[in-house]
Write a protein that holds these residues in place. Sequence first.
Motif, PDB file in Angstrom:
ATOM      1  N   ALA A   1       0.848  -1.206   0.000  1.00 39.78           N
ATOM      2  CA  ALA A   1       0.000   0.000   0.000  1.00 39.78           C
ATOM      3  C   ALA A   1       0.881   1.252   0.000  1.00 39.78           C
ATOM      4  CB  ALA A   1      -0.903  -0.007   1.236  1.00 39.78           C
ATOM      5  N   PRO A   2       0.371   2.367  -0.517  1.00 39.75           N
ATOM      6  CA  PRO A   2       1.185   3.586  -0.650  1.00 39.75           C
ATOM      7  C   PRO A   2       1.832   4.027   0.671  1.00 39.75           C
ATOM      8  CG  PRO A   2      -0.936   3.879  -1.731  1.00 39.75           C
ATOM      9  CD  PRO A   2      -0.967   2.533  -1.086  1.00 39.75           C
ATOM     10  N   GLU A   3       1.118   3.855   1.813  1.00 39.27           N
ATOM     11  CA  GLU A   3       1.672   4.294   3.099  1.00 39.27           C
ATOM     12  C   GLU A   3       2.971   3.530   3.391  1.00 39.27           C
ATOM     13  OE1 GLU A   3      -1.361   2.889   2.805  1.00 39.27           O
ATOM     14  OE2 GLU A   3      -2.552   4.715   2.711  1.00 39.27           O
ATOM     15  N   ALA A   4       2.959   2.227   3.109  1.00 42.09           N
ATOM     16  CA  ALA A   4       4.146   1.421   3.404  1.00 42.09           C
ATOM     17  C   ALA A   4       5.250   1.697   2.391  1.00 42.09           C
ATOM     18  CB  ALA A   4       3.789  -0.060   3.394  1.00 42.09           C
ATOM     19  N   VAL A   5       4.850   1.993   1.148  1.00 43.79           N
ATOM     20  CA  VAL A   5       5.851   2.320   0.129  1.00 43.79           C
ATOM     21  C   VAL A   5       6.563   3.616   0.515  1.00 43.79           C
ATOM     22  CG1 VAL A   5       6.160   2.972  -2.301  1.00 43.79           C
ATOM     23  CG2 VAL A   5       4.640   1.077  -1.697  1.00 43.79           C
ATOM     24  N   ALA A   6       5.803   4.543   1.099  1.00 42.67           N
ATOM     25  CA  ALA A   6       6.385   5.843   1.442  1.00 42.67           C
ATOM     26  C   ALA A   6       7.221   5.806   2.711  1.00 42.67           C
ATOM     27  CB  ALA A   6       5.255   6.874   1.602  1.00 42.67           C
ATOM     28  N   ASP A   7       6.938   4.870   3.609  1.00 42.73           N
ATOM     29  CA  ASP A   7       7.555   4.925   4.934  1.00 42.73           C
ATOM     30  C   ASP A   7       7.981   3.520   5.390  1.00 42.73           C
ATOM     31  OD1 ASP A   7       8.180   5.168   7.589  1.00 42.73           O
ATOM     32  OD2 ASP A   7       6.493   6.493   8.079  1.00 42.73           O
ATOM     33  N   GLU A   8       9.291   3.341   5.558  1.00 44.08           N
ATOM     34  CA  GLU A   8       9.795   2.014   5.933  1.00 44.08           C
ATOM     35  C   GLU A   8       9.268   1.552   7.294  1.00 44.08           C
ATOM     36  OE1 GLU A   8      13.823   0.911   4.734  1.00 44.08           O
ATOM     37  OE2 GLU A   8      14.108   0.182   6.785  1.00 44.08           O
TER      38      GLU A   8
END
Length: 469
Positions: A274-281
């Motif tokens: 999901a975009p949230e996980a892609v943006a933040d490790e």
Amino acid sequence: MSTYLLVSRSSEYEARLRTLLGSRLGVVTGEFLSFGADAVLDLVTETPRIALLGPVLNFEETRELTRGLVERYPDIGLIVVREQRADLEDWVDELSLHAVLSPVASDDTTRDLLDRLAGWLVTHGRAESSDFDDPEPDVVAEPEPEAESDAEAAVAAEAPLGPLPFADGASRNGHEPDEAAILATAAAEPEPEPVPAQPEWLFPPLDPSVRSEALAVIAPKGGQGKSTIAINLAAGLAPYAPNSVVLVDGDLQFGDITVALALEPTHTIVDAVAPEAVADELVLKTTFTHHPAGFFVVASAPSPELGDEIQPYSLGALIDRLRGIFRYVIVDTTPGLGEHTLSVLEHVTDAVVVSNMAVASLRAVRSELTLLTTLGLMPVNRHMVLNFSDRMAGLTVKDAASIIGTPIDVEVPRSSAVVLASNRGRPLLHDDPRDHAARALQELIARVAREDIPKRSRTPRRRRILEPQ
Ligand SMILES: Nc1ncnc2c1ncn2[C@@H]1O[C@H](COP(=O)(O)OP(=O)(O)O)[C@@H](O)[C@H]1O
Ligand SMILES: [Mg+2]
């Protein structure tokens, strides 16, 4: 009258033995073993003369049962019913057994073994011959339920004895030193194979200069053992890279890794891409499920529809990110070469290719390897695993290798311990590390972790004191 006791998880075997022994057989089903060997033995009301343990019991269970039985009934005859011979020596070495019987041995072989052990017990004053009388002899005269080829039966009848496990007179686990042992299995010793000329492989083997980091476990067809191998790779690599191994369930539609590991994930692969996980490790890290053995799991999608929504490139990108966090990334895949699996293969260093011994599966692997080579998507390292290997398959390992066009790197034998471990939610390597399939899986781990496994010390052994310096 329960002269014979069977403790087994196989209702099929129980039915067979019941046909052979009628009312002389007492049975305790293996389910009771979850309460411990003593709970099983508490259910035995009459003194058994011969106990048959298995099939589908692991080493620990068999050891506890033999220990308890010998304690309660010191004169008892003990037979382990097991399908394979590879690690048999260990079982025979450590357990006080009189015989090992293959569950596929013919009724004649089984009956013959039981009669011989009964005769031995009587001769050694451990039982009365009347103990073995059959109150309803008609039952025994019934036709045999299963067919076995004459060739196999003949092997079973001729091959069994060899040097008997206890014939050396050594005392085993406090059991008497003069135990005679009888070995009857339906498996033949493998014939020595002629040394083959080095074949020209269509797909050349592993490149030792490239370090394994990300491994995709692939197979053209389902049910070959991909998930089993992926799970045990993670469990086996974890000790070399504690908490630095991640197992990704990339079988997006029907992934079953968390079930096989009895884990209850709060997040899945859907959250991991999901975009949230892609943006933040940090967010990505919250999507991992920890296994107590020291590795992490990215759980499969909660439903096939959600799994289908994951884009192939997202899966590839996820592997790249995980490679930045973990020492080893292991990816279980959907069978075949769909877009998701192709994307996975683009992002890994190793392919672990799995096949059973069916000619159709082996041919499919050859086509898969050909296609991957044509597409330029064959990872640099490759490990060919022949799973469910079986001497009775009518095909040798050499035949399998020549159908595929590549050497077989690891041969994992068929073993009931695999299913048992999975049903218990444990990796086989933990559930039954001595099982012969577990040992084969350790060979695979040794290939993959060759850089992390400490080399044997070159320090010479300390000299014996009296040796001149
Ligand atoms: N060597 C083996 N011996 C016996 N059973 C096995 C073996 N390898 C796998 N199995 C069993 O076969 C079934 C399919 O294995 P699985 O790993 O789920 O295959 P896949 O992921 O390729 O579909 C499972 O029930 C598993 O426990
Ligand atoms: Mg699977």
